[in-house]
Design an enzyme around this catalytic site. Structure first.
Site, PDB file in Angstrom:
ATOM      1  N   GLN A 250      20.706  -0.270   7.460  1.00 44.15           N
ATOM      2  CA  GLN A 250      19.960  -0.148   6.204  1.00 44.15           C
ATOM      3  C   GLN A 250      19.521   1.291   5.938  1.00 44.15           C
ATOM      4  OE1 GLN A 250      19.446  -2.808   3.936  1.00 44.15           O
ATOM      5  NE2 GLN A 250      21.053  -3.578   5.283  1.00 44.15           N
ATOM      6  N   HIS A 253      21.219   3.478   3.240  1.00 45.26           N
ATOM      7  CA  HIS A 253      20.925   3.375   1.809  1.00 45.26           C
ATOM      8  C   HIS A 253      20.523   4.718   1.219  1.00 45.26           C
ATOM      9  CE1 HIS A 253      21.173  -0.667   0.097  1.00 45.26           C
ATOM     10  NE2 HIS A 253      20.894  -1.140   1.291  1.00 45.26           N
ATOM     11  N   GLU A 318      10.090  -4.670   3.139  1.00 39.86           N
ATOM     12  CA  GLU A 318      11.044  -5.426   2.314  1.00 39.86           C
ATOM     13  C   GLU A 318      11.865  -6.420   3.153  1.00 39.86           C
ATOM     14  OE1 GLU A 318      14.752  -4.297  -0.687  1.00 39.86           O
ATOM     15  OE2 GLU A 318      14.024  -2.833   0.774  1.00 39.86           O
ATOM     16  N   HIS A 319      12.544  -5.909   4.164  1.00 35.82           N
ATOM     17  CA  HIS A 319      13.368  -6.744   5.047  1.00 35.82           C
ATOM     18  C   HIS A 319      12.723  -6.795   6.428  1.00 35.82           C
ATOM     19  CE1 HIS A 319      16.341  -4.608   2.341  1.00 35.82           C
ATOM     20  NE2 HIS A 319      16.595  -5.878   2.046  1.00 35.82           N
ATOM     21  N   ASP A 352      21.847  -9.116   1.729  1.00 38.91           N
ATOM     22  CA  ASP A 352      22.209  -8.135   0.706  1.00 38.91           C
ATOM     23  C   ASP A 352      23.452  -8.541  -0.076  1.00 38.91           C
ATOM     24  OD1 ASP A 352      20.151  -6.387   1.081  1.00 38.91           O
ATOM     25  OD2 ASP A 352      21.279  -4.893   2.199  1.00 38.91           O
ATOM     26  N   HIS A 411     -17.260 -18.886 -31.701  1.00 36.85           N
ATOM     27  CA  HIS A 411     -16.593 -19.857 -30.841  1.00 36.85           C
ATOM     28  C   HIS A 411     -17.278 -21.217 -30.958  1.00 36.85           C
ATOM     29  CE1 HIS A 411     -14.757 -16.327 -29.052  1.00 36.85           C
ATOM     30  NE2 HIS A 411     -14.125 -17.031 -28.136  1.00 36.85           N
TER      31      HIS A 411
END
Length: 427
Positions: A250, A253, A318-319, A352, A411
């Site tokens: 990863q 990336h 995230e992961h 993914d 109201h």
């Protein structure tokens, strides 16, 4: 007490770079607001060396592109899309409209209404993210979105045929060869040739992510996205080869992608450092992965699983891969994560690309308050109510007193009118 064997960059260092990106994106958005297609074309030429007669592909052009893609590639794309569709369909079926009688004559309900139009960004650059077509376009279609448009950039002046094919097979209603901030802004604010959408989704680089942040409010977004994050939680039953492979897998990336290891085994921590160095000698994407690891990698040694959960929830990555003897302990106890990958038999790459869960996930600690992209993100949960005349009088009498308590006399009169009108039958 948890100890750091290795630390990445501080949040202050990261924020300094973010401020420069904000200024650039703000100016691009302003240019497109003022000049529309003209600004889009200038920006596309500047950043992508791409200035076609029109950015939207015709049906004939799409069919020609699809026909150029190898049949095996199309089969692989269809397989992945079927997995995403299957899971998204089950998720959609779990979301129900309701109407209930909460009191005699009082009916409350909600409907889950799809957003009318969505713009999906499919990243290009060094890595054409074919899978993002499944995750965004297809999921929106399963949710029931009527108009789904999608943008992807050209790659070195060439059409990314596999990405366009996946966009088409996923069900995109309009496909544009357009990238970056100019694509996001054109979809959000509209131009002479692109009708604006109600929502933007999809991953992208730091500039695309910042564009989504600045455009949020004018349109909805899936979530605020930052660099890909990967955490491996491992104990003595794991091995350094797998840990290193999954972190570096990863890290490629981008140079700002954090990778972390939380482990109860100090021996595994040291072995992993050595193994990462060994794998970087042969990894084809080591030029990026090495920078990501050296600048943003971290290793935390903890006493036990309980402390591992505490530290993992602080990171809110995230992961999160669980390589321990009891992966379910983390499924039961962790609260802050984008997606969990339980046991050595699975990994982030499965999520993914193909297994069926969505890969657009929260980063930068957003997992503390949101999950990732799913069919529910494309649905508006809208409530409604109705009353019988008798119920209106009963509710109205409570409403009169409660409105007066707060000083809202207008109201109160709304309630009083109903009490007077519908209460006459009892007089």
């Amino acid at each position: 007490m948890a100890t750091f064997l290795k630390k990445g960059k501080s949040e202050m260092e990261i924020q300094e770079n973010d401020s420069k990106i904000q200024q650039t994106v703000s100016q691009i958005i302003k240019d497109i607001e003022e000049k529309g297609d003209e600004a889009v074309r200038v920006l596309s030429e500047k950043f992508d060396k791409w200035s076609p007669e029109k950015f939207r592909l015709t049906e004939e052009e799409i069919q020609e592109i699809v026909s150029s893609v190898p049949e095996k590639t199309i089969e692989d794309i269809k397989f992945a899309q079927q997995q995403v569709r299957n899971f998204a369909t089950l998720q959609r079926e779990s979301i129900r409209d309701i109407e209930v009688e909460t009191l005699p004559g009082v009916f409350l309900g909600h409907k889950n209404i799809p957003v009318n139009s969505v713009g999906c960004y499919i990243p290009g650059g060094r890595y054409p993210m074919v899978a993002s077509s499944h995750m965004s376009i297809l999921t929106a279609k399963v949710a029931g979105v009527k108009r789904v448009i999608a943008c992807t950039p050209p790659i070195n002046g060439e059409i990314p045929a596999a990405s366009v094919t996946a966009m088409y097979l996923a069900g995109a209603d309009e496909i544009y060869l357009l990238g970056g901030v100019q694509a996001m802004t054109a979809m959000a604010v509209g131009t002479e040739t692109i009708e604006p959408v109600d929502m933007l989704v999809g991953p992208g680089n730091a500039f695309v992510a910042e564009a989504k942040r600045q455009l949020f409010g004018r349109v909805g977004i899936d979530l605020f996205a930052g660099p890909t994050e990967t955490l491996v939680i491992a104990d003595e039953t794991s091995d350094a080869e797998m840990v290193a492979t999954d972190i570096l897998g990863q890290a490629e990336h981008g140079p700002t992608s954090p990778g972390a290891l939380i482990t109860t085994s100090e021996a595994l921590a040291h072995e992993t450092i050595k193994e990462i160095e060994r794998q970087l000698e042969t990894l084809p994407t080591a030029d990026i992965a090495r920078v990501a690891w050296e600048d943003n990698g971290s290793i935390i040694i903890v006493a036990d699983e309980e402390e591992a959960v505490i530290e993992a929830n602080k990171l809110a990555y995230e992961h999160v891969e669980i390589l321990t003897k009891d992966p379910d302990y983390f499924l039961e106890n962790m609260t802050n994560f984008g997606a969990l990958f339980l046991g050595p038999e699975t990994n982030v790459a499965y999520g993914d690309k193909v297994i069926g869960t969505n890969h657009t996930l929260p980063t930068k600690k957003a997992a503390r308050y949101t999950g990732g992209l799913w069919v529910g993100k494309f649905l508006k949960n809208c409530t409604y109510q109705r009353c019988t005349p008798e119920a209106s009088v009963m509710i109205g009498e409570y409403a009169e007193r409660l409105c007066e308590l707060e000083g809202f006399m207008g109201h109160k009169e709304q309630a009083s009118l109903r009490v007077r009108r519908y209460g006459k039958k009892d007089q």
